[in-house]
Scaffold this motif. Structure first.
Motif, PDB file in Angstrom:
ATOM      1  N   MET A   1     -10.616 -20.425  67.335  1.00  0.00           N
ATOM      2  CA  MET A   1      -9.334 -20.351  68.044  1.00  0.00           C
ATOM      3  C   MET A   1      -9.579 -20.168  69.531  1.00  0.00           C
ATOM      4  N   GLY A   2      -9.021 -21.049  70.363  1.00  0.00           N
ATOM      5  CA  GLY A   2      -9.281 -21.020  71.791  1.00  0.00           C
ATOM      6  C   GLY A   2      -8.827 -19.743  72.468  1.00  0.00           C
ATOM      7  N   ASP A   3      -7.843 -19.053  71.919  1.00  0.00           N
ATOM      8  CA  ASP A   3      -7.309 -17.839  72.544  1.00  0.00           C
ATOM      9  C   ASP A   3      -7.909 -16.568  71.957  1.00  0.00           C
ATOM     10  N   MET A   4      -9.038 -16.679  71.248  1.00  0.00           N
ATOM     11  CA  MET A   4      -9.640 -15.494  70.639  1.00  0.00           C
ATOM     12  C   MET A   4     -10.031 -14.455  71.685  1.00  0.00           C
ATOM     13  N   ALA A   5     -10.521 -14.919  72.842  1.00  0.00           N
ATOM     14  CA  ALA A   5     -10.887 -13.973  73.904  1.00  0.00           C
ATOM     15  C   ALA A   5      -9.670 -13.180  74.376  1.00  0.00           C
ATOM     16  N   LEU A   6      -8.520 -13.866  74.512  1.00  0.00           N
ATOM     17  CA  LEU A   6      -7.297 -13.174  74.901  1.00  0.00           C
ATOM     18  C   LEU A   6      -6.850 -12.198  73.826  1.00  0.00           C
ATOM     19  N   LEU A   7      -7.012 -12.581  72.561  1.00  0.00           N
ATOM     20  CA  LEU A   7      -6.653 -11.710  71.447  1.00  0.00           C
ATOM     21  C   LEU A   7      -7.474 -10.427  71.513  1.00  0.00           C
ATOM     22  N   VAL A   8      -8.793 -10.574  71.680  1.00  0.00           N
ATOM     23  CA  VAL A   8      -9.676  -9.409  71.755  1.00  0.00           C
ATOM     24  C   VAL A   8      -9.330  -8.549  72.964  1.00  0.00           C
ATOM     25  N   PHE A   9      -9.080  -9.206  74.104  1.00  0.00           N
ATOM     26  CA  PHE A   9      -8.727  -8.462  75.311  1.00  0.00           C
ATOM     27  C   PHE A   9      -7.473  -7.617  75.106  1.00  0.00           C
ATOM     28  N   SER A  10      -6.382  -8.268  74.691  1.00  0.00           N
ATOM     29  CA  SER A  10      -5.117  -7.549  74.584  1.00  0.00           C
ATOM     30  C   SER A  10      -5.172  -6.466  73.517  1.00  0.00           C
ATOM     31  N   PHE A  11      -5.795  -6.763  72.384  1.00  0.00           N
ATOM     32  CA  PHE A  11      -5.835  -5.793  71.289  1.00  0.00           C
ATOM     33  C   PHE A  11      -6.700  -4.583  71.659  1.00  0.00           C
ATOM     34  N   CYS A  12      -7.905  -4.840  72.156  1.00  0.00           N
ATOM     35  CA  CYS A  12      -8.806  -3.730  72.500  1.00  0.00           C
ATOM     36  C   CYS A  12      -8.259  -2.901  73.651  1.00  0.00           C
ATOM     37  N   MET A  13      -7.706  -3.563  74.655  1.00  0.00           N
ATOM     38  CA  MET A  13      -7.186  -2.827  75.804  1.00  0.00           C
ATOM     39  C   MET A  13      -5.986  -1.972  75.400  1.00  0.00           C
ATOM     40  N   GLN A  14      -5.094  -2.508  74.595  1.00  0.00           N
ATOM     41  CA  GLN A  14      -3.937  -1.734  74.158  1.00  0.00           C
ATOM     42  C   GLN A  14      -4.346  -0.561  73.266  1.00  0.00           C
ATOM     43  N   ALA A  15      -5.342  -0.770  72.412  1.00  0.00           N
ATOM     44  CA  ALA A  15      -5.836   0.332  71.575  1.00  0.00           C
ATOM     45  C   ALA A  15      -6.430   1.439  72.433  1.00  0.00           C
ATOM     46  N   ALA A  16      -7.205   1.064  73.456  1.00  0.00           N
ATOM     47  CA  ALA A  16      -7.805   2.048  74.353  1.00  0.00           C
ATOM     48  C   ALA A  16      -6.744   2.821  75.126  1.00  0.00           C
ATOM     49  N   ILE A  17      -5.724   2.113  75.595  1.00  0.00           N
ATOM     50  CA  ILE A  17      -4.632   2.759  76.338  1.00  0.00           C
ATOM     51  C   ILE A  17      -3.874   3.733  75.437  1.00  0.00           C
ATOM     52  N   GLY A  18      -3.634   3.318  74.196  1.00  0.00           N
ATOM     53  CA  GLY A  18      -2.975   4.208  73.247  1.00  0.00           C
ATOM     54  C   GLY A  18      -3.794   5.460  72.982  1.00  0.00           C
ATOM     55  N   MET A  19      -5.103   5.304  72.880  1.00  0.00           N
ATOM     56  CA  MET A  19      -5.969   6.473  72.677  1.00  0.00           C
ATOM     57  C   MET A  19      -5.900   7.427  73.862  1.00  0.00           C
ATOM     58  N   MET A  20      -5.909   6.869  75.066  1.00  0.00           N
ATOM     59  CA  MET A  20      -5.809   7.719  76.251  1.00  0.00           C
ATOM     60  C   MET A  20      -4.474   8.465  76.267  1.00  0.00           C
ATOM     61  N   PHE A  21      -3.402   7.783  75.895  1.00  0.00           N
ATOM     62  CA  PHE A  21      -2.084   8.418  75.845  1.00  0.00           C
ATOM     63  C   PHE A  21      -2.088   9.593  74.872  1.00  0.00           C
ATOM     64  N   PHE A  22      -2.683   9.393  73.684  1.00  0.00           N
ATOM     65  CA  PHE A  22      -2.673  10.473  72.685  1.00  0.00           C
ATOM     66  C   PHE A  22      -3.699  11.550  72.993  1.00  0.00           C
ATOM     67  N   MET A  23      -4.728  11.228  73.754  1.00  0.00           N
ATOM     68  CA  MET A  23      -5.614  12.286  74.238  1.00  0.00           C
ATOM     69  C   MET A  23      -4.854  13.194  75.194  1.00  0.00           C
ATOM     70  N   THR A  24      -4.066  12.580  76.073  1.00  0.00           N
ATOM     71  CA  THR A  24      -3.274  13.356  77.025  1.00  0.00           C
ATOM     72  C   THR A  24      -2.263  14.237  76.293  1.00  0.00           C
ATOM     73  N   LEU A  25      -1.566  13.653  75.320  1.00  0.00           N
ATOM     74  CA  LEU A  25      -0.594  14.407  74.538  1.00  0.00           C
ATOM     75  C   LEU A  25      -1.259  15.542  73.772  1.00  0.00           C
ATOM     76  N   SER A  26      -2.400  15.249  73.162  1.00  0.00           N
ATOM     77  CA  SER A  26      -3.069  16.238  72.314  1.00  0.00           C
ATOM     78  C   SER A  26      -3.636  17.392  73.122  1.00  0.00           C
ATOM     79  N   HIS A  27      -4.077  17.136  74.348  1.00  0.00           N
ATOM     80  CA  HIS A  27      -4.551  18.231  75.188  1.00  0.00           C
ATOM     81  C   HIS A  27      -3.405  19.168  75.555  1.00  0.00           C
ATOM     82  N   GLN A  28      -2.186  18.658  75.578  1.00  0.00           N
ATOM     83  CA  GLN A  28      -1.025  19.510  75.827  1.00  0.00           C
ATOM     84  C   GLN A  28      -0.662  20.316  74.580  1.00  0.00           C
TER      85      GLN A  28
END
Length: 279
Positions: A1-28
């Motif tokens: 699939m020609g857009d596999m790189a975009l799929l990996v980018f968007s999925f991994c980046m969004q997962a990482a951002i979500g983790m950072m958000f919940f790290m911030t919440l959990s530290h509170q």
């Protein structure tokens, strides 16, 4: 699939951002926790995401050139905020592992990283909704991206932090994941129905998606099923049930990641442009 790189980018980046958000919440919510494993994983996922984005562009210098159009291009803004988030995530992980006593610095990086990350997700959504591809236009893309960010990020954080969260109230994660995927389904289903009523490109996308009905059904079974399964272990407070709860949390993570990844594949597979190019 020609857009596999975009799929990996968007999925991994969004997962990482979500983790950072919940790290911030959990530290509170839970003082004195480190969550070093989650910090390192978020940094790693953000690096993978940026590398995948560069692979899609073909030449890394193209990414630098795109920054010249910040005033008019959502692609430029996506590149900028994604790169900034990666830098913050990596720096935060290094601080957590090698300078854990720098509490003010850690807190600042968490909050700034969460804010920059959420803006990066918005930039991703805006890039697609302003494109010439009807199936990407509308609020569904924003909901899909933020739902993935919240659901996958929360579950990855929870799995990587189970030891540190042992014996504490974890229902915030279960409710966050369930709310995210319910909203995702509530917006996606009527949107898919309305797609067939659009122009020729929209109808062509609807026809492609119709041919992928089994895959789409599997996505929703995995996503909604994984969220429901997560509720039981996150509502348990007894230490005696921690072992069984961990198994269910791992199962929920596997189901949710598979389902959301299938959904992201369908997102790109349904692309039919009315004109050429992204803006």
């Amino acid at each position: 699939m020609g857009d596999m790189a975009l799929l990996v980018f968007s999925f991994c980046m969004q997962a990482a951002i979500g983790m950072m958000f919940f790290m911030t919440l959990s530290h509170q919510l839970y003082k004195g926790k480190a969550f070093k494993g989650a910090a390192a994983t978020a940094a790693g996922l953000s690096i993978v995401g940026v590398l995948a984005s560069l692979a899609h562009l073909g030449q890394p210098l193209h990414a630098l050139n795109s920054l010249l159009n910040l005033g008019s291009s959502w692609l430029s803004r996506e590149v900028l905020f994604s790169g900034l988030f990666m830098g913050i995530a990596v720096l935060y992980a290094l601080v957590q592992w090698y300078k854990s006593d720098a509490l003010a610095l850690s807190a600042g990086l968490r909050w700034i990283g969460s804010g920059v990350g959420l803006i990066a997700v918005f930039s991703m959504g805006k890039l697609y909704t302003t494109s010439s591809v009807p199936v990407w236009q509308g609020i569904n893309t924003f909901v899909d991206f933020y739902a993935t960010t919240i659901a996958v990020g929360a579950l990855l954080f929870l799995v990587l932090s189970l030891k540190e969260l042992q014996g504490v109230d974890k229902k915030v994660y279960g409710f966050a994941v369930l709310a995210a995927v319910i909203l995702q389904a509530a917006v996606a289903i009527p949107y898919a129905i309305a797609l067939g009523l659009g122009g020729s490109a929209a109808q062509a996308s609807a026809e492609i998606l119709s041919g992928m009905s089994v895959m789409i059904s599997l996505k929703w079974i995995l996503v909604l099923g994984g969220a429901v399964v997560l509720l039981w272990p996150t509502l348990q407070k007894s230490i005696k049930t921690e072992g069984q709860s961990s198994i269910l949390i791992y199962a929920s993570l596997g189901a949710l990641i598979c389902g959301q990844f299938i959904g992201r594949y369908v997102f790109y597979a349904g692309m039919v442009a009315s004109t050429i190019g992204l803006t």
